[in-house]
Design an enzyme around this catalytic site. Structure first.
Site, PDB file in Angstrom:
ATOM      1  N   GLY A  15       0.850  -1.203   0.000  1.00  0.00           N
ATOM      2  CA  GLY A  15       0.000   0.000   0.000  1.00  0.00           C
ATOM      3  C   GLY A  15       0.877   1.241   0.000  1.00  0.00           C
ATOM      4  O   GLY A  15       1.834   1.318   0.772  1.00  0.00           O
ATOM      5  N   ARG A  29      19.174  11.036  -4.485  1.00  0.00           N
ATOM      6  CA  ARG A  29      20.134  12.117  -4.197  1.00  0.00           C
ATOM      7  C   ARG A  29      21.357  11.574  -3.454  1.00  0.00           C
ATOM      8  O   ARG A  29      22.484  12.008  -3.706  1.00  0.00           O
ATOM      9  CB  ARG A  29      19.465  13.217  -3.375  1.00  0.00           C
ATOM     10  CG  ARG A  29      18.386  13.979  -4.141  1.00  0.00           C
ATOM     11  CD  ARG A  29      18.946  15.242  -4.767  1.00  0.00           C
ATOM     12  NE  ARG A  29      18.033  15.797  -5.758  1.00  0.00           N
ATOM     13  CZ  ARG A  29      17.219  16.844  -5.558  1.00  0.00           C
ATOM     14  NH1 ARG A  29      17.219  17.446  -4.396  1.00  0.00           N
ATOM     15  NH2 ARG A  29      16.433  17.286  -6.521  1.00  0.00           N
ATOM     16  N   ARG A  76       1.146  -5.028  -5.131  1.00  0.00           N
ATOM     17  CA  ARG A  76       1.429  -6.226  -4.328  1.00  0.00           C
ATOM     18  C   ARG A  76       1.576  -7.359  -5.334  1.00  0.00           C
ATOM     19  O   ARG A  76       0.586  -7.870  -5.841  1.00  0.00           O
ATOM     20  CB  ARG A  76       0.295  -6.506  -3.343  1.00  0.00           C
ATOM     21  CG  ARG A  76       0.117  -5.391  -2.310  1.00  0.00           C
ATOM     22  CD  ARG A  76      -0.866  -5.773  -1.225  1.00  0.00           C
ATOM     23  NE  ARG A  76      -0.942  -4.739  -0.205  1.00  0.00           N
ATOM     24  CZ  ARG A  76      -1.857  -3.785  -0.165  1.00  0.00           C
ATOM     25  NH1 ARG A  76      -2.793  -3.719  -1.076  1.00  0.00           N
ATOM     26  NH2 ARG A  76      -1.833  -2.881   0.800  1.00  0.00           N
ATOM     27  N   ASP A 107       5.403  -4.836   5.873  1.00  0.00           N
ATOM     28  CA  ASP A 107       5.885  -6.169   6.263  1.00  0.00           C
ATOM     29  C   ASP A 107       5.917  -7.160   5.092  1.00  0.00           C
ATOM     30  O   ASP A 107       6.850  -7.958   4.973  1.00  0.00           O
ATOM     31  CB  ASP A 107       5.077  -6.731   7.447  1.00  0.00           C
ATOM     32  CG  ASP A 107       3.583  -6.764   7.183  1.00  0.00           C
ATOM     33  OD1 ASP A 107       3.127  -6.125   6.207  1.00  0.00           O
ATOM     34  OD2 ASP A 107       2.867  -7.433   7.942  1.00  0.00           O
ATOM     35  N   THR A 130       4.627   2.564   5.321  1.00  0.00           N
ATOM     36  CA  THR A 130       3.228   2.126   5.388  1.00  0.00           C
ATOM     37  C   THR A 130       2.504   3.030   6.375  1.00  0.00           C
ATOM     38  O   THR A 130       3.116   3.467   7.362  1.00  0.00           O
ATOM     39  CB  THR A 130       3.083   0.652   5.851  1.00  0.00           C
ATOM     40  OG1 THR A 130       1.729   0.411   6.258  1.00  0.00           O
ATOM     41  CG2 THR A 130       3.982   0.296   7.034  1.00  0.00           C
ATOM     42  N   ASP A 132       0.320   2.005   8.340  1.00  0.00           N
ATOM     43  CA  ASP A 132      -0.152   1.183   9.467  1.00  0.00           C
ATOM     44  C   ASP A 132       0.738   1.252  10.717  1.00  0.00           C
ATOM     45  O   ASP A 132       0.298   0.911  11.807  1.00  0.00           O
ATOM     46  CB  ASP A 132      -0.275  -0.285   9.038  1.00  0.00           C
ATOM     47  CG  ASP A 132      -1.266  -0.477   7.901  1.00  0.00           C
ATOM     48  OD1 ASP A 132      -2.118   0.407   7.708  1.00  0.00           O
ATOM     49  OD2 ASP A 132      -1.175  -1.496   7.192  1.00  0.00           O
ATOM     50  N   ASP A 134       2.976  -0.756  11.613  1.00  0.00           N
ATOM     51  CA  ASP A 134       2.960  -2.086  12.242  1.00  0.00           C
ATOM     52  C   ASP A 134       4.270  -2.847  12.064  1.00  0.00           C
ATOM     53  O   ASP A 134       4.267  -4.052  11.853  1.00  0.00           O
ATOM     54  CB  ASP A 134       1.789  -2.910  11.667  1.00  0.00           C
ATOM     55  CG  ASP A 134       1.861  -3.035  10.153  1.00  0.00           C
ATOM     56  OD1 ASP A 134       2.674  -2.331   9.528  1.00  0.00           O
ATOM     57  OD2 ASP A 134       1.090  -3.832   9.593  1.00  0.00           O
ATOM     58  N   ARG A 176      -5.029  -2.261   9.018  1.00  0.00           N
ATOM     59  CA  ARG A 176      -5.018  -3.720   8.852  1.00  0.00           C
ATOM     60  C   ARG A 176      -5.205  -4.396  10.195  1.00  0.00           C
ATOM     61  O   ARG A 176      -6.207  -4.143  10.854  1.00  0.00           O
ATOM     62  CB  ARG A 176      -3.714  -4.168   8.173  1.00  0.00           C
ATOM     63  CG  ARG A 176      -3.866  -5.491   7.430  1.00  0.00           C
ATOM     64  CD  ARG A 176      -2.570  -5.891   6.778  1.00  0.00           C
ATOM     65  NE  ARG A 176      -2.267  -5.135   5.600  1.00  0.00           N
ATOM     66  CZ  ARG A 176      -2.745  -5.430   4.390  1.00  0.00           C
ATOM     67  NH1 ARG A 176      -3.554  -6.433   4.227  1.00  0.00           N
ATOM     68  NH2 ARG A 176      -2.417  -4.716   3.350  1.00  0.00           N
ATOM     69  N   GLU A 192     -15.070   9.102  22.211  1.00  0.00           N
ATOM     70  CA  GLU A 192     -15.677   8.531  23.416  1.00  0.00           C
ATOM     71  C   GLU A 192     -15.211   7.098  23.624  1.00  0.00           C
ATOM     72  O   GLU A 192     -15.041   6.635  24.739  1.00  0.00           O
ATOM     73  CB  GLU A 192     -17.210   8.574  23.320  1.00  0.00           C
ATOM     74  CG  GLU A 192     -17.827   9.900  23.740  1.00  0.00           C
ATOM     75  CD  GLU A 192     -17.341  11.099  22.949  1.00  0.00           C
ATOM     76  OE1 GLU A 192     -17.215  10.990  21.713  1.00  0.00           O
ATOM     77  OE2 GLU A 192     -17.071  12.147  23.564  1.00  0.00           O
ATOM     78  N   GLU A 227     -10.089  -0.972  11.442  1.00  0.00           N
ATOM     79  CA  GLU A 227     -10.687  -1.938  10.491  1.00  0.00           C
ATOM     80  C   GLU A 227     -10.434  -3.386  10.912  1.00  0.00           C
ATOM     81  O   GLU A 227     -11.203  -4.275  10.564  1.00  0.00           O
ATOM     82  CB  GLU A 227     -10.158  -1.702   9.075  1.00  0.00           C
ATOM     83  CG  GLU A 227      -8.664  -1.946   8.928  1.00  0.00           C
ATOM     84  CD  GLU A 227      -8.150  -1.776   7.501  1.00  0.00           C
ATOM     85  OE1 GLU A 227      -8.949  -1.696   6.566  1.00  0.00           O
ATOM     86  OE2 GLU A 227      -6.918  -1.725   7.341  1.00  0.00           O
TER      87      GLU A 227
HETATM   88  O1  F6P Z   1      -1.275  -1.526   4.529  1.00  0.00           O
HETATM   89  C1  F6P Z   1      -1.851  -0.310   4.191  1.00  0.00           C
HETATM   90  C2  F6P Z   1      -3.337  -0.456   4.012  1.00  0.00           C
HETATM   91  O2  F6P Z   1      -3.866   0.811   3.689  1.00  0.00           O
HETATM   92  C3  F6P Z   1      -4.094  -1.060   5.203  1.00  0.00           C
HETATM   93  O3  F6P Z   1      -4.315  -0.120   6.223  1.00  0.00           O
HETATM   94  C4  F6P Z   1      -5.338  -1.553   4.541  1.00  0.00           C
HETATM   95  O4  F6P Z   1      -5.875  -2.653   5.247  1.00  0.00           O
HETATM   96  C5  F6P Z   1      -4.858  -2.003   3.192  1.00  0.00           C
HETATM   97  O5  F6P Z   1      -3.626  -1.328   2.945  1.00  0.00           O
HETATM   98  C6  F6P Z   1      -5.808  -1.703   2.062  1.00  0.00           C
HETATM   99  O6  F6P Z   1      -5.280  -2.228   0.899  1.00  0.00           O
HETATM  100  P1  F6P Z   1      -5.818  -1.935  -0.588  1.00  0.00           P
HETATM  101  O7  F6P Z   1      -5.249  -0.613  -1.009  1.00  0.00           O
HETATM  102  O8  F6P Z   1      -5.301  -3.067  -1.382  1.00  0.00           O
HETATM  103  O9  F6P Z   1      -7.303  -1.866  -0.505  1.00  0.00           O
END
Ligand code: F6P
Length: 328
Positions: A15, A29, A76, A107, A130, A132, A134, A176, A192, A227
């Site tokens: 992503g 550079r 990907r 990752d 990324t 995320d 993560d 993710r 909240e 998500e």
């Molecule tokens: O890893 C980055 C991310 O944006 C995640 O947060 C999300 O789950 C996923 O990629 C969405 O992927 P795609 O762009 O393939 O819908």
């Protein structure tokens, strides 16, 4: 003795994230500075497989530091998961004398790089990019800070309308399987409740908390949902469940989606990308290989892919406690 590095390849994969262009610029550079040829591959591993590339000199990356997305595009690659695909990629690198690769991604990108480096004698360095956040081997991934700011901006706007109409909003954010974005924006936007995959809050506690909010005099509420949350319902089912059980609430759902991946990177992400990528080039020139770079305690560090991809990427659960106190 390690082979002399004369040409470095760079690609962005997985992503996309804001700051990837700043990272490409820093690689190009730094290569120009050290008199090394730089080749950019399009669409991540897929471009390596298909030999889809371009030469990147210092001028070809002018004025991209502020741009979202990635000029090299991202993908990907399914083909790279096969030994045949990786063989083709290695052959293409050899054909055009690429001595080493810098892989900018998450990752999945690092796992691909790890396998590739075990199979072929081509040094690779991973740079974490990324939204995320993560990846255990860095406190911050490139793009995460910009995504946080995009989300905060959106939640603030939703808060305005939620408050005007006395509504409860469930706002789904990306991440993710990790709750970094939800947790930090939830606290930053004064939500909240915050639902993250790392902590199963349970539906009963959520209902209890929303009842408490109403009793305390709050007329509108924001629940930030990651998500990947494991509460057992997606954000729409969650909204229906709350509507059924707490009919006093007028419930709406907003899924922020890919807006979180775009936009001009923050200063933090541009600086992070610049620091990590200069280091990546320097490590390759020093003979390092098959490691990732990351920012730990504000210092750029390198570590093995195994270390950098450890399971525990340490979301700060203390923030849930802070959120509980402050959403009183
Ligand atoms: O890893 C980055 C991310 O944006 C995640 O947060 C999300 O789950 C996923 O990629 C969405 O992927 P795609 O762009 O393939 O819908």
């Amino acid at each position: 003795m390690a082979k002399e590095i004369r040409t470095i390849g760079v690609m962005t994969s997985g992503g996309d994230s804001p700051g990837m262009n700043a990272a490409i610029r820093a690689v190009a550079r730094a290569c120009a500075y050290y008199n090394v040829k730089c080749i950019g591959f399009y669409r991540g591993f897929q471009g390596m497989i298909e030999g889809d590339h371009c030469i990147l000199n210092a001028r070809s990356v002018r004025n991209i530091i502020s741009r979202g997305g990635t000029i090299l595009k991202s993908a990907r690659s399914k083909d790279f998961r096969t030994p045949e695909g990786r063989k083709k990629a290695a052959e293409h690198l050899k054909e055009i004398d690429v001595d080493a690769m810098i892989l900018i991604g998450g990752d999945g990108t690092f796992r691909g790089g790890q396998i590739f480096s075990e199979e072929y004698d081509i040094p690779v360095i991973g740079v974490p990019g990324t939204i995320d956040n993560d990846i255990a081997g860095t406190n911050y991934t490139i793009g995460y800070d910009t995504a946080l700011n995009t989300v905060i901006d959106a939640i603030d706007k939703i808060r305005d309308t939620a408050s005007s109409h006395d509504r409860l909003f469930f706002i789904e954010v990306m991440g993710r399987d990790s709750g970094f974005i939800a947790l930090n924006t939830g606290v930053g936007a004064g939500a909240e409740e915050i639902l993250i995959p790392e902590e199963d809050m349970g539906l009963d506690r959520l209902l209890e908390s929303l009842k408490r909010s109403k009793r305390s005099g709050k007329s509108s509420s924001i629940v930030v949902v990651s998500e990947g949350d494991k509460i057992g319902k997606n954000v729409f089912e969650l909204a229906d469940y709350v509507t059924e059980n707490l009919p006093d609430y007028d419930v709406r759902v907003t899924v922020l989606g890919h807006v979180q991946r775009g936009g001009s990177p923050t200063c933090f992400d541009r600086t992070l990308a610049s620091r990590l990528c200069v280091k990546a080039v320097e490590l390759l020139l020093d003979g390092e290989k098959n490691v990732m770079v990351g920012l730990l305690n504000n210092e750029v560090k390198m570590m093995s892919f195994e270390e950098g991809l450890k399971e525990d990427h340490g979301v700060n659960k203390e923030l849930l406690r802070i959120s509980d106190i402050l959403s009183t």
